[in-house]
Design a protein around this motif. Structure first.
Motif, PDB file in Angstrom:
ATOM      1  N   ARG A  58       0.834  -1.196   0.000  1.00  0.00           N
ATOM      2  CA  ARG A  58       0.000   0.000   0.000  1.00  0.00           C
ATOM      3  C   ARG A  58       0.870   1.247   0.000  1.00  0.00           C
ATOM      4  N   GLY A  59       0.407   2.248  -0.744  1.00  0.00           N
ATOM      5  CA  GLY A  59       1.126   3.514  -0.793  1.00  0.00           C
ATOM      6  C   GLY A  59       2.199   3.560  -1.870  1.00  0.00           C
ATOM      7  N   GLN A  60       2.420   2.456  -2.546  1.00  0.00           N
ATOM      8  CA  GLN A  60       3.483   2.436  -3.561  1.00  0.00           C
ATOM      9  C   GLN A  60       2.950   2.487  -4.994  1.00  0.00           C
ATOM     10  N   SER A  61       1.637   2.607  -5.147  1.00  0.00           N
ATOM     11  CA  SER A  61       1.014   2.705  -6.472  1.00  0.00           C
ATOM     12  C   SER A  61       1.424   1.566  -7.396  1.00  0.00           C
ATOM     13  N   CYS A  62       1.481   0.353  -6.872  1.00  0.00           N
ATOM     14  CA  CYS A  62       1.806  -0.758  -7.767  1.00  0.00           C
ATOM     15  C   CYS A  62       1.054  -2.026  -7.385  1.00  0.00           C
ATOM     16  N   ILE A  63       0.875  -2.884  -8.380  1.00  0.00           N
ATOM     17  CA  ILE A  63       0.150  -4.141  -8.166  1.00  0.00           C
ATOM     18  C   ILE A  63       1.129  -5.303  -8.004  1.00  0.00           C
ATOM     19  N   THR A  64       2.314  -5.158  -8.641  1.00  0.00           N
ATOM     20  CA  THR A  64       3.463  -6.025  -8.337  1.00  0.00           C
ATOM     21  C   THR A  64       4.648  -5.073  -8.183  1.00  0.00           C
ATOM     22  N   GLN A  65       5.815  -5.609  -7.887  1.00  0.00           N
ATOM     23  CA  GLN A  65       6.969  -4.715  -7.695  1.00  0.00           C
ATOM     24  C   GLN A  65       7.344  -3.991  -8.994  1.00  0.00           C
ATOM     25  N   SER A  66       6.942  -4.542 -10.148  1.00  0.00           N
ATOM     26  CA  SER A  66       7.345  -3.939 -11.429  1.00  0.00           C
ATOM     27  C   SER A  66       6.180  -3.350 -12.210  1.00  0.00           C
ATOM     28  N   LEU A  67       4.935  -3.628 -11.823  1.00  0.00           N
ATOM     29  CA  LEU A  67       3.787  -3.236 -12.641  1.00  0.00           C
ATOM     30  C   LEU A  67       2.779  -2.394 -11.867  1.00  0.00           C
ATOM     31  N   TYR A  68       2.175  -1.500 -12.618  1.00  0.00           N
ATOM     32  CA  TYR A  68       1.096  -0.649 -12.131  1.00  0.00           C
ATOM     33  C   TYR A  68      -0.204  -1.107 -12.783  1.00  0.00           C
ATOM     34  N   ALA A  69      -1.323  -1.010 -12.062  1.00  0.00           N
ATOM     35  CA  ALA A  69      -2.642  -1.268 -12.631  1.00  0.00           C
ATOM     36  C   ALA A  69      -3.635  -0.282 -12.054  1.00  0.00           C
ATOM     37  N   GLY A  70      -4.567   0.165 -12.872  1.00  0.00           N
ATOM     38  CA  GLY A  70      -5.614   1.064 -12.386  1.00  0.00           C
ATOM     39  C   GLY A  70      -6.839   0.947 -13.262  1.00  0.00           C
ATOM     40  N   LEU A  71      -7.988   1.386 -12.740  1.00  0.00           N
ATOM     41  CA  LEU A  71      -9.211   1.428 -13.543  1.00  0.00           C
ATOM     42  C   LEU A  71      -9.554   2.887 -13.796  1.00  0.00           C
ATOM     43  N   GLN A  72      -9.654   3.234 -15.073  1.00  0.00           N
ATOM     44  CA  GLN A  72      -9.875   4.621 -15.477  1.00  0.00           C
ATOM     45  C   GLN A  72     -11.302   4.804 -15.966  1.00  0.00           C
ATOM     46  N   LEU A  73     -11.916   5.902 -15.517  1.00  0.00           N
ATOM     47  CA  LEU A  73     -13.297   6.231 -15.926  1.00  0.00           C
ATOM     48  C   LEU A  73     -13.294   7.517 -16.735  1.00  0.00           C
ATOM     49  N   ILE A  74     -13.998   7.489 -17.860  1.00  0.00           N
ATOM     50  CA  ILE A  74     -14.219   8.719 -18.612  1.00  0.00           C
ATOM     51  C   ILE A  74     -15.703   8.807 -18.951  1.00  0.00           C
ATOM     52  N   LEU A  75     -16.301   9.945 -18.592  1.00  0.00           N
ATOM     53  CA  LEU A  75     -17.752  10.120 -18.752  1.00  0.00           C
ATOM     54  C   LEU A  75     -18.051  10.831 -20.070  1.00  0.00           C
ATOM     55  N   PRO A  76     -19.293  10.712 -20.551  1.00  0.00           N
ATOM     56  CA  PRO A  76     -19.659  11.347 -21.817  1.00  0.00           C
ATOM     57  C   PRO A  76     -19.269  12.826 -21.839  1.00  0.00           C
ATOM     58  N   GLY A  77     -18.682  13.247 -22.934  1.00  0.00           N
ATOM     59  CA  GLY A  77     -18.315  14.652 -23.105  1.00  0.00           C
ATOM     60  C   GLY A  77     -16.966  15.020 -22.513  1.00  0.00           C
ATOM     61  N   GLU A  78     -16.351  14.113 -21.767  1.00  0.00           N
ATOM     62  CA  GLU A  78     -15.098  14.469 -21.103  1.00  0.00           C
ATOM     63  C   GLU A  78     -13.875  14.247 -21.998  1.00  0.00           C
ATOM     64  N   VAL A  79     -12.808  14.972 -21.634  1.00  0.00           N
ATOM     65  CA  VAL A  79     -11.511  14.792 -22.290  1.00  0.00           C
ATOM     66  C   VAL A  79     -10.452  14.609 -21.206  1.00  0.00           C
ATOM     67  N   ALA A  80      -9.587  13.628 -21.394  1.00  0.00           N
ATOM     68  CA  ALA A  80      -8.390  13.489 -20.551  1.00  0.00           C
ATOM     69  C   ALA A  80      -7.251  14.053 -21.397  1.00  0.00           C
ATOM     70  N   PRO A  81      -6.666  15.180 -20.951  1.00  0.00           N
ATOM     71  CA  PRO A  81      -5.825  15.992 -21.828  1.00  0.00           C
ATOM     72  C   PRO A  81      -4.537  15.316 -22.291  1.00  0.00           C
TER      73      PRO A  81
END
Ligand code: 1HN
Length: 351
Positions: free
Chosen positions: A81-104
């Motif tokens: 926890r706190g290290q932003s990783c799912i294994t020592q070498s890999l990151y995983a996350g779930l990203q949400l984007i709603l209608p009309g939105e832009v991720a710059p």
């Protein structure tokens, strides 16, 4: 109580005296530095989508994609926890984007993969070409390419982000830049990369546009699934993997990214797999169907019952086996290309 052993006292005094010079004795740590076999600090873990989704939607209320830059809930290994990783070498996350939105638009040296989990019609743009997303599609953002995402459809779109962030952190090799425009200008029609590189053919006078990364940045689910279904009908079923294919960089035959390999597999109905272990820890996204994964490490035995859109991690050198009564389809990624490049990859198939 026995009197302290003179040799032990002599050693403790040595350690204390040399400590200010940043010197430390190897013989006290040697066994941990060179373990007889991998002893990952990571643990196996499962994220049920029905439990995660409400928090994603609350995040959708709490912050816009633009303000967040990327609205992502990180899947953190419970033991890291706190290290932003799912294994020592890999990151995983779930990203949400709603209608009309832009991720710059921005770029970074970290490589990213997207695996579409829910919703259709959002896009990601890579170096001027857009790819429209549908569930089960696998999309790449090569290292140091400009990328932005947008949702021009009418429902939320969620995908799994897999990045090599911890590896680049380890090497202190992370660079990043923000784009000047919110979304990059579209300079090539959608499908142009696939037309050039996606048909077991390649342009005559073209260098690899993304270096060591695949020139195809969208691998649609329909094609992967069709291949798996045909193999399930026609080919022998592997006792460990069911039917499993790896995604390719068509220019090299190797993994789509230098740091991450990706896979899609189908476990046929009634599958009861044999156990295996491998040095590359792997992250799974369940596409269709349900099943069970049994994961054993030392004294710890875990059983995860998974269904569509659930995510789980099998860390390095944990023994795992799959079962599926109705059959299922699983996407996964790992750091195997790095293990292979270093000549340290090991896999054991047990019976
Ligand atoms: C990133 O750029 C994305 O582009 C997603 O969607 C997750 C996590 C850490 C750093 C950069 C994206 C990320 C990220």
């Amino acid at each position: 109580m026995n009197a302290p052993h003179p040799a032990a006292m002599q050693r403790q005094q040595l350690y204390r005296d040399m400590d200010p010079l940043n010197l430390t004795p190897l013989w006290e740590v040697l066994h941990a530095l060179v373990p007889p076999q991998p002893a990952s600090p990571c643990v196996a873990a499962l994220w049920k989508y029905e439990q995660v989704r409400p928090f994603l939607m609350r995040a959708g209320d709490a912050i816009t994609a633009e303000e967040a830059v990327r609205r992502v809930l990180i899947l953190e290994n419970p033991a890291l926890r706190g290290q932003s990783c799912i294994t020592q070498s890999l990151y995983a996350g779930l990203q949400l984007i709603l209608p009309g939105e832009v991720a710059p638009s921005h770029r970074h040296t970290q490589s990213a993969l997207r695996f579409i989990v829910e919703g259709s019609g959002a896009y990601t743009a890579v170096d001027g070409e857009r790819a429209t997303m549908a569930p089960g599609d696998f999309i790449i953002t090569p290292s140091w390419t400009w990328h932005d995402h947008g949702n021009e459809a009418d429902g939320p779109v969620v995908w799994l982000d897999g990045l090599d962030i911890p590896m680049l952190r380890f090497f202190d090799a992370g660079f990043a830049e923000n784009g000047t425009a919110r979304s990059q200008t579209v300079s090539r029609p959608e499908g142009a990369s696939f037309a050039r590189y996606g048909h077991n053919m390649a342009p005559l006078r073209h260098d690899a546009p993304f270096g060591a990364t695949s020139p195809i940045f969208s691998y649609p689910y329909a094609r992967s699934r069709e291949a798996l279904e045909q193999l399930e009908r026609d080919a022998p079923i592997d006792s460990w993997d069911g039917v499993k294919l790896r995604y390719l960089n068509p220019l090299t035959g190797g993994a789509p990214m230098p740091t991450m390999a990706t896979y899609m597999q189908k476990l046929p109905a009634g599958f009861s797999g044999k156990p295996w272990r491998q040095t590359d820890g792997a992250v799974y996204s369940v596409v269709e169907g349900t099943g069970v994964v049994h994961i054993v490490q030392g004294e710890t035995v875990q059983r995860f019952d998974f269904g569509p859109r659930d995510h789980f991690v099998i860390p390095s050198w944990h023994t795992a086996r799959f079962e599926s009564a109705p059959g299922c389809v699983l996407f996964s990624y790992s750091d195997r290309p790095v293990h292979q490049a270093l000549g340290i990859h090991r896999e054991e198939r047990l019976s």
